[in-house]
Each structure stands twice: as C-alpha cells, then as structure tokens.
Write a protein that holds these residues in place. Sequence first.
Motif, PDB file in Angstrom:
ATOM      1  N   PRO A 114       0.808  -1.222   0.000  1.00  0.00           N
ATOM      2  CA  PRO A 114       0.000   0.000   0.000  1.00  0.00           C
ATOM      3  C   PRO A 114       0.844   1.276   0.000  1.00  0.00           C
ATOM      4  O   PRO A 114       1.876   1.357   0.669  1.00  0.00           O
ATOM      5  N   VAL A 115       0.373   2.257  -0.759  1.00  0.00           N
ATOM      6  CA  VAL A 115       0.894   3.611  -0.688  1.00  0.00           C
ATOM      7  C   VAL A 115      -0.162   4.438   0.041  1.00  0.00           C
ATOM      8  O   VAL A 115      -1.335   4.441  -0.347  1.00  0.00           O
ATOM      9  N   ILE A 116       0.246   5.131   1.103  1.00  0.00           N
ATOM     10  CA  ILE A 116      -0.697   5.831   1.977  1.00  0.00           C
ATOM     11  C   ILE A 116      -0.447   7.338   1.876  1.00  0.00           C
ATOM     12  O   ILE A 116       0.677   7.807   2.040  1.00  0.00           O
ATOM     13  N   LEU A 117      -1.520   8.068   1.594  1.00  0.00           N
ATOM     14  CA  LEU A 117      -1.469   9.520   1.488  1.00  0.00           C
ATOM     15  C   LEU A 117      -2.323  10.127   2.591  1.00  0.00           C
ATOM     16  O   LEU A 117      -3.509   9.810   2.710  1.00  0.00           O
ATOM     17  N   ASP A 118      -1.717  10.982   3.401  1.00  0.00           N
ATOM     18  CA  ASP A 118      -2.442  11.715   4.443  1.00  0.00           C
ATOM     19  C   ASP A 118      -2.552  13.172   4.058  1.00  0.00           C
ATOM     20  O   ASP A 118      -1.530  13.823   3.785  1.00  0.00           O
ATOM     21  N   LEU A 119      -3.783  13.686   4.047  1.00  0.00           N
ATOM     22  CA  LEU A 119      -4.021  15.096   3.772  1.00  0.00           C
ATOM     23  C   LEU A 119      -4.581  15.762   5.008  1.00  0.00           C
ATOM     24  O   LEU A 119      -5.424  15.170   5.698  1.00  0.00           O
ATOM     25  N   PRO A 120      -4.159  16.984   5.321  1.00  0.00           N
ATOM     26  CA  PRO A 120      -4.696  17.660   6.502  1.00  0.00           C
ATOM     27  C   PRO A 120      -6.172  17.995   6.316  1.00  0.00           C
ATOM     28  O   PRO A 120      -6.613  18.346   5.201  1.00  0.00           O
ATOM     29  N   ASP A 121      -6.938  17.859   7.390  1.00  0.00           N
ATOM     30  CA  ASP A 121      -8.352  18.230   7.337  1.00  0.00           C
ATOM     31  C   ASP A 121      -8.469  19.742   7.230  1.00  0.00           C
ATOM     32  O   ASP A 121      -7.647  20.505   7.752  1.00  0.00           O
ATOM     33  N   ARG A 122      -9.517  20.164   6.538  1.00  0.00           N
ATOM     34  CA  ARG A 122      -9.795  21.590   6.466  1.00  0.00           C
ATOM     35  C   ARG A 122     -10.452  22.059   7.757  1.00  0.00           C
ATOM     36  O   ARG A 122     -11.279  21.332   8.316  1.00  0.00           O
TER      37      ARG A 122
END
Length: 333
Positions: free
Chosen positions: A321-329
């Motif tokens: 798996p490649v995991i991408l975390d984006l900050p919540d708005r």
Amino acid sequence: MKLATWNVEWFDRLFRDDGTLDATGERSARYQVSKARQLEAIATVLRSVDADAILVIEAPDASLRRSARVALEEFAGWAGLRTRSAILGFENDTRQEIALLYDPGQVMARHDPGESDDAPRFDRVFGFDLDQDLRADKLVWSKPPLELALDTAAGPLHLIGVHAKSKGTRGTDGAEALKISILNRRKQLAQCIWLRRRVDQRLVEGARLIVAGDFNDGPGLDRFEALFGRSGVEIVLGDGNAALHDPHAQPARLGAAIPTTARFWDNANKRYLNALLDFAMVSPDLVPGATWRILHPYDDPDAVADPVLQRALLDASDHFPVILDLPDRPAAP
C-alpha cells in the motif's frame, strides 16, 4: 483524511460468484498461500492502514455474473473495516476492476467521468500514432481509469484511479520479445498522455486532484525509457505550475537508494526483484501538509517491528500500500 492505494493481487479469485468469500484451503494466486490465508492477510493489512478510503487495484470482477461492489462490501464486513461502502466506474472484462472502498461517515463518493476534445472519456477510443507511421492508432484502456468526485474532511477532491498497461512480454524471448516490449511501452506511454490530458482538463476546472494507482512504470525503471525520452509516470506528473507531486516519483539515479512498492519473484535468476510502480500524485494545492508512506514489509519501521503485519504484507499481494495523508480543512465558523 487518509487515502491508500493498493494493488491486491488477483483479489477476484477469493470470492464466489455470489460475492461471498471463498475462505478455503485451496491455493490462491499467491505462491504457497491458501485463499483463507490471503484473505486474512489482506484484512490484517487494511485494519492496520485504517484509511478513510482505499483505492483497490485488481478489485473483484464486475460482470453479469459477479458484483465487485457486493464482494468488496462483503469482505469489509467480514474483516471489520470501517470502509464498508464500495464504488466503481466503468467495468472491464479483465476480472481486475478499479474500485474505491470508503468510510461513508467520512467520505461521500460519486462517479464523475469527464471528457474533452483532446481527451475522450476513459471508456472510449483515443487516436494516437503509436508507431510513427503518421496514422493514428486506436487506443483503448483495458482497465478504464476510475474518476470520482469526493467530499471529505480535507474538502472536495477529484480522484483518478489508474491501472496502466503492463509492459511485460509474458514469457516471450528474443527478437519477438523486444518487438512486443517496444509496442507495449508505446501503448503505455499513449495511455499516460491520455491521462495527462485529463489531468490538465481537471486542473483548468479548478479541481483539487489526486491521481493514484499502479502505473506499471516509474522513472528509470527499464532500458526503453531512454528510447522514448521519459517514463509514463513523468508524463503524468507533468512540469511547471501544473505539475503533480509524489515525493517517491523522482528519476532514479544509478546506485541510489530508491523506495519500492512491489516485490516479484524472478524465476530466471532465482531471486526477488523490487520495483516502484504505485503512486499517489497530488495537485500543487494539496502538497502543503501532505505526507506519503509506503507500507513495505522490509522498509517501513512499523512493519519491520510487527512480525504479524510483515507476514501479512508478504502473503496478501506482490504490491504494497501507498498511503497519502491530507490535513483536514478547518471547520467553518
């Protein structure tokens, strides 16, 4: 908001026609791994990842006789995953679909295909001169990319899920293998040109974009890259202000340590080979605060420290798996 992309090797073979799990001692597509063991391994990995949405490459078949959505939601319930809803786009006839499993409490998803004069819809035909004979060849995707509009804690996103053409020659050797390899490379590059045109269209529309999946390619991956100037991944990434970003997708340097997302057995040389094939690219406006991680059984510290997770990664698939975390708005006042 956490999104993962994972190619689960021949996931379809772990289900019966009615979508129920085939958790038996019968051999799976994984070498010396039973169907029951592969299913448990996939569940262990996904519980560890605990993503809000999982882009599944090689998802179960969708056809007149089988439902990928039913199979994936059956699996999610059995595995105890919060990503209990599944959505697909255009079905294909390879028994390897592209699907999104998502947590309906965190993500809303709808199929949102697009097209333009330069880039037909992904289930249609793209005219491109593959062999430089000044005539446009008719190119189709065997696995049309999945375009989704997502509402998430990170805000509205547009996701394009990709499973690009393999460049393998399937056991052919000699001059015929070289011919097939070059043709497959041309087709793969043409797919990536088609995909980049769709990316450009979405960026002009103002989309906050993620392009993720298995590209069967990467910078510096094979000798044919020199023949054509650059890899398909570099074409999709683009350049300048409209360039997509994935920190792993940098041109490889000879002798340099590079990340990898797949591990294959090389029967001819009796050894394992590692490759960087899977990516999660984002548009420039998503880069600040974003983090990427490859859950590799021998390179990720959490996997190395957890023998159960490490074994599950090896049993579940030949990709990781490649995991991408984006900050919540921030919530509106």
